[in-house]
Design an enzyme around this catalytic site. Structure first.
Site, PDB file in Angstrom:
ATOM      1  N   GLU A  11      -7.143   1.774  -2.803  1.00  5.03           N
ATOM      2  CA  GLU A  11      -5.942   1.915  -3.052  1.00  5.03           C
ATOM      3  C   GLU A  11      -5.335   0.608  -3.544  1.00  5.03           C
ATOM      4  O   GLU A  11      -4.350   0.402  -4.204  1.00  5.03           O
ATOM      5  CB  GLU A  11      -5.127   2.615  -1.710  1.00  5.03           C
ATOM      6  CG  GLU A  11      -3.635   2.683  -1.930  1.00  5.03           C
ATOM      7  CD  GLU A  11      -3.259   3.567  -0.624  1.00  5.03           C
ATOM      8  OE1 GLU A  11      -4.059   4.348  -0.291  1.00  5.03           O
ATOM      9  OE2 GLU A  11      -2.080   3.428  -0.307  1.00  5.03           O
ATOM     10  N   LEU A  45     -15.612   5.236  -3.369  1.00  5.10           N
ATOM     11  CA  LEU A  45     -14.190   4.976  -3.091  1.00  5.10           C
ATOM     12  C   LEU A  45     -13.689   4.021  -4.327  1.00  5.10           C
ATOM     13  O   LEU A  45     -14.297   2.895  -4.378  1.00  5.10           O
ATOM     14  CB  LEU A  45     -13.925   4.259  -1.747  1.00  5.10           C
ATOM     15  CG  LEU A  45     -12.551   3.749  -1.521  1.00  5.10           C
ATOM     16  CD1 LEU A  45     -11.697   4.702  -1.516  1.00  5.10           C
ATOM     17  CD2 LEU A  45     -12.666   3.038  -0.207  1.00  5.10           C
ATOM     18  N   PHE A  69       0.683  -1.116  -0.039  1.00  3.34           N
ATOM     19  CA  PHE A  69       0.208  -0.169  -0.002  1.00  3.34           C
ATOM     20  C   PHE A  69       0.811   1.325  -0.030  1.00  3.34           C
ATOM     21  O   PHE A  69       1.958   1.256   0.065  1.00  3.34           O
ATOM     22  CB  PHE A  69      -0.608  -0.015   1.286  1.00  3.34           C
ATOM     23  CG  PHE A  69      -2.462  -0.187   0.863  1.00  3.34           C
ATOM     24  CD1 PHE A  69      -2.657  -1.286   0.043  1.00  3.34           C
ATOM     25  CD2 PHE A  69      -3.471   0.376   1.498  1.00  3.34           C
ATOM     26  CE1 PHE A  69      -3.956  -1.393  -0.222  1.00  3.34           C
ATOM     27  CE2 PHE A  69      -4.911   0.140   1.266  1.00  3.34           C
ATOM     28  CZ  PHE A  69      -4.968  -0.928   0.423  1.00  3.34           C
ATOM     29  N   ARG A  78      -3.177  10.058   6.767  1.00  2.87           N
ATOM     30  CA  ARG A  78      -3.230   8.448   7.170  1.00  2.87           C
ATOM     31  C   ARG A  78      -2.785   7.629   6.062  1.00  2.87           C
ATOM     32  O   ARG A  78      -3.006   7.787   4.819  1.00  2.87           O
ATOM     33  CB  ARG A  78      -4.682   8.181   7.691  1.00  2.87           C
ATOM     34  CG  ARG A  78      -4.746   6.895   7.816  1.00  2.87           C
ATOM     35  CD  ARG A  78      -6.018   6.548   8.339  1.00  2.87           C
ATOM     36  NE  ARG A  78      -7.251   6.676   7.376  1.00  2.87           N
ATOM     37  CZ  ARG A  78      -7.445   5.775   6.492  1.00  2.87           C
ATOM     38  NH1 ARG A  78      -6.806   4.602   6.175  1.00  2.87           N
ATOM     39  NH2 ARG A  78      -8.344   5.945   5.488  1.00  2.87           N
ATOM     40  N   GLN A 122      -8.305  13.898   4.967  1.00  2.00           N
ATOM     41  CA  GLN A 122      -7.627  13.207   3.683  1.00  2.00           C
ATOM     42  C   GLN A 122      -8.702  13.161   2.400  1.00  2.00           C
ATOM     43  O   GLN A 122      -9.610  12.562   2.533  1.00  2.00           O
ATOM     44  CB  GLN A 122      -7.303  11.639   4.334  1.00  2.00           C
ATOM     45  CG  GLN A 122      -6.437  10.900   3.032  1.00  2.00           C
ATOM     46  CD  GLN A 122      -6.247   9.701   3.510  1.00  2.00           C
ATOM     47  OE1 GLN A 122      -6.803   8.693   3.947  1.00  2.00           O
ATOM     48  NE2 GLN A 122      -4.648   9.686   3.880  1.00  2.00           N
ATOM     49  N   ARG A 164      -1.099   9.248   0.030  1.00  2.00           N
ATOM     50  CA  ARG A 164      -2.396   9.787  -0.400  1.00  2.00           C
ATOM     51  C   ARG A 164      -2.442  11.238  -0.383  1.00  2.00           C
ATOM     52  O   ARG A 164      -2.828  11.769  -1.430  1.00  2.00           O
ATOM     53  CB  ARG A 164      -3.572   9.195   0.459  1.00  2.00           C
ATOM     54  CG  ARG A 164      -3.706   7.889   0.270  1.00  2.00           C
ATOM     55  CD  ARG A 164      -4.853   7.432   1.327  1.00  2.00           C
ATOM     56  NE  ARG A 164      -5.269   6.035   1.096  1.00  2.00           N
ATOM     57  CZ  ARG A 164      -6.150   5.161   1.764  1.00  2.00           C
ATOM     58  NH1 ARG A 164      -6.654   5.891   3.061  1.00  2.00           N
ATOM     59  NH2 ARG A 164      -6.209   3.989   1.703  1.00  2.00           N
ATOM     60  N   HIS A 213      -8.705  11.183  -0.561  1.00  2.00           N
ATOM     61  CA  HIS A 213      -8.366   9.761  -0.982  1.00  2.00           C
ATOM     62  C   HIS A 213      -8.217  10.058  -2.704  1.00  2.00           C
ATOM     63  O   HIS A 213      -8.973  10.731  -3.257  1.00  2.00           O
ATOM     64  CB  HIS A 213      -9.394   8.771  -1.063  1.00  2.00           C
ATOM     65  CG  HIS A 213      -8.721   7.395  -1.200  1.00  2.00           C
ATOM     66  ND1 HIS A 213      -8.806   6.850  -2.504  1.00  2.00           N
ATOM     67  CD2 HIS A 213      -8.525   6.103  -0.186  1.00  2.00           C
ATOM     68  CE1 HIS A 213      -8.083   5.711  -2.577  1.00  2.00           C
ATOM     69  NE2 HIS A 213      -8.040   5.318  -1.165  1.00  2.00           N
ATOM     70  N   HIS A 223     -12.173  11.560   2.297  1.00  5.39           N
ATOM     71  CA  HIS A 223     -12.261  10.304   2.505  1.00  5.39           C
ATOM     72  C   HIS A 223     -12.178  10.088   4.162  1.00  5.39           C
ATOM     73  O   HIS A 223     -12.859   9.353   4.821  1.00  5.39           O
ATOM     74  CB  HIS A 223     -11.014   9.715   1.952  1.00  5.39           C
ATOM     75  CG  HIS A 223     -10.907   8.150   2.150  1.00  5.39           C
ATOM     76  ND1 HIS A 223     -12.021   7.427   2.128  1.00  5.39           N
ATOM     77  CD2 HIS A 223      -9.698   7.468   2.546  1.00  5.39           C
ATOM     78  CE1 HIS A 223     -11.442   5.696   2.290  1.00  5.39           C
ATOM     79  NE2 HIS A 223     -10.364   5.998   2.598  1.00  5.39           N
TER      80      HIS A 223
END
Lengths: 551, 490
Positions: A259, A256, A128, A388, A240, A290, A242, A354
């Protein structure tokens, strides 16, 4: 003398329930907290939705970060998380996160979770963004759902009393201590729960933005409820975005796109076909953090290299079909529903609000600054700093869910009652809605647009001030509830307005660009590691930004 | 933006005596889902409309409703102009909101051993599809067996198998539990699978797997064991009571006119042994329409009665014998007229030839128009034809050429999945529901295209039950009679 008006008279007297621990919220953190608390005494879990179906945990797709392999270490996970969070994270909370994530993963496996495994019978892991080691555990691309199903099964074996479809109005504070909460049931009746300890686990609130990944319950209720009760919140400006949300059809924008698509090898391209991430982060490219990827995509679109739908391409067509079908089944299914076969053609994506990194300030034991109130999950701040890492939120729900549940469970019994006054005050608040004028949906629409335009990825003091003005105006409008069943919607909108206010105020307090927070009007001579600033903080009594004294 | 007319079910059990429907017109964006229409109604016209939703992304299962009668997730199904939106067929709280919790509370839950072990990869691959259930309860809304029998329902069975397969569960014998919760009442009608937003194949991937586990534990119903014994000993799932179709049939039937196609005929146990005349009618119709038919005598039971009841150890032998019978004659298209056999050959076999149902063959190559008969008929969709093979329009195209067709809802007649033999009272109760719907249509005859349905329904209704090809043949005979009369008179 106060004369009760007609609708006020129709109100039925509140039913008061009693428990040792009250947990508010039924996502991954809330249910984990309730499971833990149930070992200490009578526990009630209040859910705005059907428990297990609400919150964002069931929607979480990609995974759960945990150090499971010899080659990986907690020290590396700690370093990745701090770096990814632009060193705004609370180091102690991060230490706990990385140390306990594997143990909490074991709990899930003990309770029946079905994660993907390797041929050697180990939990499989994939890369990730922002990771030095591929440590994201997963169940296809429905990891959060898998966890939630497991947690709900576990919850069913405890004595926790689950009360679904109750909207929490406010916490009840007596002599500076939280002693429970008041809520509204589906019919608009007040429900009161008295508790020795209360855990807020209401999740995030990016529904305040026009484009958001959050479920309908991501309305920032916990931030607002906690703030009104007197708790302190930190880093609320840290929102955040995304990088990859859907851009069409219109009503599905923001949905969404995990990722994991990039983790599995998906590449980003602009309308010219350029793999533009090579420009922004030549090393990690698509698997940069991100904040970096979102800014890159936003820049490409702003500079005119976006697609007709206003996005960029996310392409997996070069991957084997079987890999897409097995590892990304939900993505495949969702896009097929919207007429796109991701095995054959690229997806179109753009950033979407997000996760809120900020939230209630907590101690390592999940205690907030307000006695009697504990918190866990996205409603808290400090764990993720200014950005995050993907896969750290699900781990956060379990690690701090358990901690908050345990601390609340250990809280001493208290002999306090919920006073009539608190209930009367809420009745009065509600009665105003019944005589209101403006439908909640109208206010929400304006708020979302204002936030997206004025407090999005790129920010300036001028835009933020203007947004604050819009929010203030919207907050002054008399919200209308046509029937008692619509009262909850009005309360939710008030929570959204307050959450938005906290985000914008936080953004004004932080005069630097850091992580997800980009101030275009500030020129700074420092980077994240040398920043003179710490957390922003806001409560009923104080607000400001901490400064860091560097040696 | 587009304009959408929606007819929405409204009912407040506390206020209203009975439900009513309300018509709304709203403007929504292109590509809007049903949920967005409901939100527009709520926000702009009527805030009292109650509906439930949460994630808006097909992952939480809160928003299931019936859209034009079919259950689905409001957040994923595209809004259509003129649609009707109703709640699931469950107790209603208000408008589109149903009470899910009593049902969800009955789902079996894991009793973990308490060790953080990980199932091996093979197990995980079996478990994963069963785990994708979002408990939206669409399947419960459509399951016919749950209406008439003590059956916990499709998703409960899915969960039972998940527990039975998971080494971490110590909740006792899950297979026995499934049996006591109605495992053998499922008719494998597949309605649950077809409405599942997660495409979980509950009949094949859960019910039949559980029945196979039950078989290993000796829990197979005695009547089902009897059928299996019969298949093993005779190659057929029914006892010979008279001359069979295959005993009398020629090896090849040449058509009357030019050959449009050549097919091998897979007759199936029911048409072979119980309803041979219907099969002969079908041969007449094929003959008249230019289809050359080859009939291998050595074909045996397709194995469907064994698969549906979880008795799969003899299956490979049957498959091999059947495939060989057609491959030996170099047949590239196998024709079935039994919906069950067709579905089995298409879905449970890997055949080197194409399998086509007779309704597909006749509509593909076209038929000579029959005379119209002055009869009002209704059509019963066989589950294994409609859902098992996706064949809906073809039989209707044939039927409407010969009689007037009155539609009725497509519900299971109760004969499938071994229920007729194993749970006759459940099969009878389902047939009773079917009879009521037949009655409502006012039709004089019932037409179908599956020997199990035809046989079972005929025992529960006073109307004649006819095969599609039999009424076509009647139409041809009437045509010939008229023609002959015309010739005589001229």
């Amino acid at each position: 003398m106060y004369v009760y008006d007609a609708p006020y008279n129709k109100m039925r007297s509140a039913e008061v329930m009693d428990c040792h621990v009250l947990v508010i919220g039924s996502g991954g953190a809330g249910v984990r907290a309730a499971i833990e608390a149930s070992g200490y005494g009578k526990t009630i879990l209040l859910s705005k939705t059907l428990a297990g179906k609400g919150g964002c945990t069931p929607m979480a797709e990609g995974g759960y970060n945990a150090v499971l392999r010899e080659q990986d270490s907690c020290e590396i996970h700690y370093g990745d998380t701090m770096k990814g969070g632009s060193y705004l994270n609370d180091p102690e909370l991060v230490r706990i996160l990385v140390a306990e994530a594997p143990e909490r993963m074991e709990d899930l496996l003990r309770w029946g979770a079905v994660f993907d495994v390797t041929d050697c019978c180990e939990v499989a892991q994939r890369p990730f963004g922002g990771q030095s080691f591929p440590r994201t555990c997963y169940a296809g691309d429905r990891t959060g759902h898998e966890m939630m199903v497991t947690l709900i099964e576990r919850l069913a074996s405890t004595d926790v009393k689950v009360i679904s479809e109750v909207t929490v109005l406010d916490l009840v504070v007596e002599s500076g201590r939280v002693v429970g909460a008041l809520g509204l049931d589906g019919k608009g009746n007040i429900v009161a729960v008295r508790a020795d300890a209360t855990v807020l686990a209401t999740g995030g609130g990016t529904q305040i933005y026009d484009i958001s990944t959050n479920s309908s319950s991501g309305t920032g209720d916990g931030f607002a409820i906690g703030y009104r009760a007197g708790a302190e919140l930190i880093d609320m400006e840290m929102v955040q975005f995304h990088p990859t949300g859907a851009v069409y059809p219109y009503d599905a924008r923001g949905r969404l796109i995990t990722e994991a698509v990039r983790g599995e090898g998906g590449v980003l391209k602009n309308a010219l076909g350029e793999r533009f991430m090579e420009k922004y982060d030549p090393v990690k490219k698509e698997l940069s953090t991100r904040d970096v990827v979102s800014r890159a995509i936003a820049t490409e679109i702003l500079e005119g290299r976006g697609t007709a739908h206003g996005g960029v391409y996310l392409d997996v067509t070069h991957l084997p079909r079987q890999q897409i079908e097995e590892r990304l089944p939900v993505m495949l299914e969702q896009f097929l529903k919207f007429g796109v076969d991701i095995r054959e053609e690229p997806m179109e994506v753009a950033p979407t609000a997000h996760h809120i990194m900020g939230g209630l300030r907590i101690s390592p034991h999940g205690e907030t600054t307000l006695p009697g109130l504990y918190a866990c999950g996205e409603v808290t701040g400090g764990v993720h700093g200014a950005n995050r890492l993907g896969g750290n939120a699900l781990a956060d729900t379990q690690v701090f869910g358990k901690r908050a549940g345990e601390s609340a469970g250990r809280a001493p019994r208290r002999d306090v009652r919920i006073g009539e006054k608190a209930i009367e005050a809420q009745e009065e608040r509600l009665s105003l809605f019944l005589g209101g004028e403006v439908p909640p949906s109208t206010v929400v629409r304006s708020l979302r647009t204002a936030m997206w335009e004025g407090a999005g990825i790129f920010r300036t003091a001028r835009d933020l001030e203007k947004t604050l003005g819009v929010i203030a105006h919207l907050s002054s409008l008399p919200l209308l509830a046509r029937t008692r069943e619509n009262l909850g919607e009005c309360c939710t909108v008030q929570n959204m307005l307050l959450t938005a206010t906290l985000v914008v105020r936080g953004a004004l307090l932080r005069k630097e660009s850091r992580g997800a927070h980009t101030r275009r009007d500030v020129v700074q001579a420092w980077d994240a590691q040398t920043s003179p600033y710490g957390h922003t903080y806001q409560s009923l009594t104080r607000s400001g930004i901490e400064t860091v004294v560097r040696e | 933006m587009m304009k959408v007319h929606a007819r929405v079910f409204r009912f407040d059990p506390e206020e209203d005596e009975k439900p009513h429907y309300q018509n709304y017109v709203v403007e929504v964006n292109e590509g809007a889902r049903v949920l967005h229409v409901l939100q527009a109604i709520h926000d702009e016209i009527d805030p009292t409309l109650a509906f439930r939703y949460c994630c808006g992304a097909g992952q939480c299962g809160s928003c299931a409703v019936r859209i034009n009668g079919e259950p689905g997730l409001a957040c994923m199904e595209e809004a259509r102009d003129g649609m009707t939106v109703e709640p699931l067929d469950l107790p209603i709280k208000k408008d589109l909101v149903v009470d899910l919790q009593p049902f969800l509370a009955t789902l079996p839950r894991i009793c973990p051993r308490g060790e953080p072990e990980v199932p091996d990869r093979e197990k995980v691959e079996l478990l994963k599809p069963l785990r994708s259930c979002i408990e939206c309860v669409c399947c419960v809304s459509v399951c016919p067996a749950m209406d008439v029998a003590s059956f916990d329902g499709p998703t409960a069975m899915r969960q039972e198998l998940r527990l039975a397969l998971d080494p971490r569960d110590k909740g006792g014998d899950r297979v026995r539990e499934a049996v006591s919760h109605g495992l053998f009442t499922c008719t494998s009608c597949q309605a649950c699978w077809k409405v599942c937003p997660k495409d979980i194949e509950i009949p094949g991937k859960a019910i039949e797997k559980l029945r196979a586990l039950a078989n290993r534990e000796g829990l197979t119903l005695p009547r089902h064991q009897e059928v299996a014994r019969l298949v093993r000993e005779t190659g057929r799932s029914i006892v010979r009571t008279g001359p069979t179709f295959l005993e009398d049939a020629p090896e090849v039937i040449e058509p009357d006119g030019p050959v449009k196609a050549t097919v091998g005929f897979f007759v199936g146990c029911m048409y072979n042994g119980r309803l041979p005349q219907t099969a002969r009618d079908a041969m007449e119709v094929l003959k008249r329409n230019g289809i050359r038919v080859i009939i291998p005598r050595e074909q045996v039971c397709c194995g469907s009665p064994l698969i549906r009841t979880g008795q799969v150890d003899f299956l490979d032998t049957l498959k091999k014998r059947n495939i060989d019978a057609f491959v030996f004659r170099k047949i590239d298209t196998v024709l079935t007229m039994c919906a069950g056999c067709g579905s089995t050959l298409k879905n449970d076999y890997r055949t080197p030839f194409r399998v086509m149902d007779i309704n597909e063959v006749l509509t593909k190559f076209g038929i000579e128009p029959p005379a119209r008969l002055p009869v009002k008929a209704t059509y019963h969709d066989p589950c294994h034809l409609l859902r098992g093979q996706g064949i809906r329009d073809q039989p209707r195209e044939l039927i409407t050429q010969v009689v007037e067709l009155v539609e009725m809802p497509s519900i299971c007649c109760g004969s499938g999945g071994g229920v007729r033999s194993g749970m006759p009272e459940v099969a009878a109760a389902l047939a009773e529901n079917r009879r009521k719907e037949i009655e409502k249509t006012g039709a004089e005859i019932v037409v179908s295209s599956c020997p199990f349905c035809e046989f079972h329904i005929s025992e529960h209704t006073d109307r004649p039950v006819r095969n599609v090809t039999s009424i076509l043949l009647e139409g041809y005979r009437e045509k010939d009679r008229k023609k002959a009369k015309g010739t005589v008179s001229s």
